[in-house]
Design an enzyme around this catalytic site. Structure first.
Site, short mmCIF file in Angstrom:
data_model
loop_
_atom_site.label_atom_id
_atom_site.label_comp_id
_atom_site.label_asym_id
_atom_site.label_seq_id
_atom_site.Cartn_x
_atom_site.Cartn_y
_atom_site.Cartn_z
N GLU A 326 0.83 -1.21 0.00
CA GLU A 326 0.00 0.00 0.00
C GLU A 326 0.87 1.27 0.00
OE1 GLU A 326 -3.46 0.44 2.39
OE2 GLU A 326 -4.01 -1.68 2.24
N ASP A 473 1.35 -8.65 2.77
CA ASP A 473 0.05 -8.67 3.41
C ASP A 473 -0.76 -9.67 2.61
OD1 ASP A 473 -2.51 -8.34 4.29
OD2 ASP A 473 -2.60 -6.17 3.98
N ASN A 475 -3.56 -11.03 3.58
CA ASN A 475 -4.99 -10.97 3.93
C ASN A 475 -5.53 -12.34 4.28
OD1 ASN A 475 -6.13 -8.28 3.98
ND2 ASN A 475 -5.49 -8.12 1.84
#
Length: 586
Positions: A326, A473, A475
């Site tokens: 991100e 990440d 998730n």
């Protein structure tokens, strides 16, 4: 911009900028400068000088043009300059007996050893550093491609106790060879308003400056002199902060972690960091402020504020590898890359094509060199690369799932690094951010299958048997199919994640990969902590056959995380927590 241009024009008069505290190898102060910029990839060279009457000249000439034609043009320009100077008073010209056009001065170029440069020589070869240009009685020392700043910028937000990392872009120079001088505003006596700008130099003479609490309320100024590492220095430029230094937030969640990471690891070890830093494009929405993070002070969601915290946090980890998710493109280019460069880290960026954020991998320059990059977008690779043909054919049986997979913009960043001290030691460093939706377990399984096949191609086919470090990440919690697939090497076709979004989007297939991977930081209680959710979503997977864990840097305590209810907060810049571990080769 204009300040820099004015500085450059002023620098053409007199001697070139030398190091602020001395330096040899410069021309006498009486000799003017002729600055030549000549880059092989460009068809023209530029020549800048100031005539005796004070008028500046900036010429563009073909690099292949004979020197004689360039000198003739300089002579014409010089004559025009004299002519304009003579027009200031017809009466004065008459009294001086000046009539007609100004005489064209003799213009010659002499090499460093005093020999006349042949006028048949092409410009690119003729204008060498140290040559002397004669225009009438005036003498100009030629400086070819001297160090020059193209951009000098300070962050918009300055916090006491947090490093100020300027963005420095230079031509024929490198930031590590530039000279830096920091100044603070003079605090007005008696607390009244200052009569005018006055600056006091600080003791710091480094690229990165950390203002103390004593500077709260004062603006900063930076003077940078570009250098090339060979005792050549260009004209200095200055930049002032747009606002004053503000008070910092006090204790941050990462302060105690820095106690474990004060020093860089030895050459036999690697400190790795994985961190979703929360993209500004997601933090700066009304939904984020009112629904996702209503407990976070609005100013603490501002990108300028969060960048102060992020730069201090990341710099304090003294890492060799940093994998970020991100990352806004502008944050990478204007903030993180310049800041981490100052701490010895080189950055690579892979954007998600449909969005403004992506992945960034940083590596320590004195430990690693980059051998190659193998970044992909999952959807594109699935359709176009032969090694995913079998998976693509299986996926075709499930059109709804296939469509969702191809709509996703998720990417995989893969970098092959080589040790600078032991060339036999190479690493395949992978970084990713998988699909986020809670019911998207089936989509994530397809994405990770593409990722593992691609990493296998790099680490087994292109660079046989090199160790893997896979950060990101994901998730995915430790109970998920994705985590199980990565850590065990396979997933059964009846795993519950294949029906994560209901029977109509069921997608059943058996998958496998050849690697023996271990979660280096284990399975923390959480790596993501927001108001409505907390769980472990981030991992650093390592090749257990080649690497082992030396230490895992403890996560912040639950009390620290929840001091301001949840993340992000005034003392923590993201809704995720960085994972940090020290690894060594077996």
């Amino acid at each position: 911009m204009w300040r820099r241009l004015r500085s450059a024009l002023r620098s053409l008069r007199g001697s070139p900028a030398a190091p602020p505290h001395g330096g040899g190898g410069r021309p006498p102060a009486a000799m003017e400068r002729a600055v030549v910029r000549c880059v092989p990839s460009e068809p023209k060279l530029s020549l800048r000088f100031v005539l005796p009457d004070g008028s500046a000249r900036h010429m563009q000439r073909d690099q292949t043009e004979p020197l004689g034609r360039a000198l003739a043009r300089i002579a014409t320009n010089a004559a025009k300059g004299h002519g304009k100077a003579g027009k200031k008073s017809k009466k004065a010209r008459a009294e001086d007996g000046a009539e007609g056009e100004a005489a064209v001065p003799a213009v010659r170029l002499f090499s460093r050893d005093g020999a006349a440069v042949a006028e048949e020589l092409p410009n690119a070869a003729a204008w060498q550093d140290g040559a002397v240009l004669h225009i009438g009685d005036a003498r100009y020392l030629v400086e070819r491609n001297p160090p020059a700043l193209t951009e000098l910028r300070l962050p918009r937000s300055l916090l006491a106790g947090f490093p100020v990392c300027p963005k420095v872009s230079a031509e024929f120079a490198a930031p590590q060879h530039c000279l830096f001088r920091w100044f603070r505003e003079q605090r007005p006596a008696g607390g009244g308003e200052a009569a005018g700008e006055a600056w006091v130099e600080t003791a710091a003479a480094e690229r990165v400056f950390t203002p103390s609490n004593a500077l709260v309320g004062l603006r900063l100024k930076l003077r940078c002199t570009p250098g090339d590492g060979e005792q050549r220095y260009g004209p200095a430029c200055e930049v002032e902060s747009s606002g004053p230094v503000e008070a910092g937030p006090g204790a941050c969640t990462f302060d105690s972690r820095h106690l474990y990471t004060r020093k860089v690891c030895g050459h036999g070890s690697v400190r790795a960091v994985s961190y979703n830093i929360l993209a500004d494009t997601y933090a700066q929405t009304e939904f984020s402020r009112t629904v996702l993070y209503p407990y976070c002070a609005p100013y603490a969601l501002e990108i300028d504020y969060r960048q102060n915290l992020l730069k201090k946090e990341l710099a304090g980890y003294s890492a060799d590898l940093i994998c970020l998710q991100e990352v806004d493109k502008s944050v990478f280019l204007d903030s993180l890359s310049p800041a981490l460069d100052a701490f010895g880290l080189e950055g690579l960026f892979k954007i998600k094509e449909k969005q403004h954020e992506g992945l960034a991998t940083f590596y320590r320059r004195d430990k690693f060199s980059l051998l190659s990059q193998h970044d992909i977008a999952f959807s594109e690779a699935l359709l176009s690369e032969p090694l995913h043909k079998e998976l693509c054919e299986q996926l075709a049986k499930y059109p709804l799932v296939r469509e969702k997979v191809l709509q996703r913009s998720s990417v995989l960043q893969v970098s092959v690094l080589q040790s600078t001290t032991d060339p036999s030691r190479k690493l395949c460093v992978a970084n990713t951010h998988l699909y986020w939706h809670p019911k998207g377990g089936n989509i994530r399984l397809i994405q990770i299958a593409v990722a593992m096949s691609h990493i296998k191609h790099v680490a087994c086919d292109l660079y046989p048997s090199i160790p893997i470090i896979f950060c990101g990440d994901f998730n995915s919690t430790p109970s998920s199919g994705t985590y199980s697939f990565i850590s065990t090497g396979g997933i059964a076709e009846d795993h519950e994640d294949w029906v994560s979004n209901g029977e109509e989007e069921k997608c059943s297939m058996s998958l496998s990969h050849p690697f023996k991977l271990l979660s280096a930081c284990g399975e923390p209680a959480y790596t993501n902590y927001v108001g409505g959710f907390h769980g472990c979503l981030d991992y650093i997977f390592i090749d257990r056959n080649a690497l082992e864990v030396e230490q895992v840097i403890p996560l912040p305590s639950h009390e620290e995380i929840t001091t301001h209810q949840a993340l992000p907060s005034v003392s923590h810049p993201s809704d995720h927590i960085a994972l940090i571990c020290d690894l060594k080769w077996k």
